[in-house]
Design an enzyme around this catalytic site. Sequence first.
Site: not given
Ligand code: GAR
Length: 231
Positions: A116, A118, A145, A154
Site C-alpha cells: 500500500n 499511504h 510511505s 496503515d
Molecule cells: C494518494 O494520495 C494515496 O496515497 C492515498 O489516496 C490518494 C490516491 O490518489 N491513499 C490513501 O489515503 C490510502 N489510505 P490517486 O488515486 O491519484 O493515486
Amino acid sequence: MTSPPFSFSPRRIVILISGRGSNMQSLVRACHTEGWPAEVVAVVANKPGAAGLAWASEQGIATACVPHREFAEREAFDAELARVIDGFQPDFVILAGFMRVLTPAFVRRYAGRLINIHPSLLPAFPGLHTHAQALAVGVQVHGCSVHFVTPVLDHGPIIAQGVVPVLAGDTANDLAARVLEVEHQVYPAAVRWLVEGRVRLDGEVPLVAGVAQRLFLHPMLLHTEEVLHGD
Ligand code: GAR
C-alpha cells in the site's frame, strides 16, 4: 538448439483503486518505460465511477469493479474482491488509493504480496485526512510511505518513504499536491524492487537487497536553504 537455462515469466500485478488512479498510472507508465519484468494484468475498483478504470481500459488493461455498496458485510465484499483478483492470477496486489479497510482474512490471503501507499510518514497520521492532520500539529516535514499490508490499518513493514517540506501558509490541498509528486517517485521504485525480487517480507521485517536509497526527498528539500530562509 539448446534452450536457455531458465526463463522468468513476467510478474503479474493487479492494482486496486477507488478514484482517479494517478498512482496506478505512474506504475503502469514506469512498468512500460523501464521494462520491468512484470505486467499490470488488471485494475480493480470498488466504485463503478472510478476515473482510473477508464484510463486503464484505454491502455488495453483488463478492468473490473466490485462495488462495496452492494455488500452488507465487509467479509462478503472482501471474499468477492479476492475471487475477482484471483481470476487474474496475480503475483502481487498493489493498493493505489484503495480506500477500503481490508479484513484480516483478505490480508492473510496475500501476505507478503500486498502493498500500500499511504500519504504520511508512517507511523504518524494513519487513517484519513493525513494532510490536515499534519498541518494541525505543525510538523515541518510530511510525506508518504510504501508498506507491506498487515491486519492493522496503515501499519506494517515500511519499504520506502518520500519526504516533503511543509511550507508556511500551506493548505491541505497544497500539501497533498506536494506529497503526490513524491508518491509518483516512491511507488514505482518500490514496486519495481518487489517485482525484481529485491524486497520481500521475512516475518515482520522487510528484507531489501541491492537498493541504495529507500528515502526519496522532494526537490525542495535538496535546496533547504531556500526552504528555511525563503530566498
Ligand atoms: C494518494 O494520495 C494515496 O496515497 C492515498 O489516496 C490518494 C490516491 O490518489 N491513499 C490513501 O489515503 C490510502 N489510505 P490517486 O488515486 O491519484 O493515486
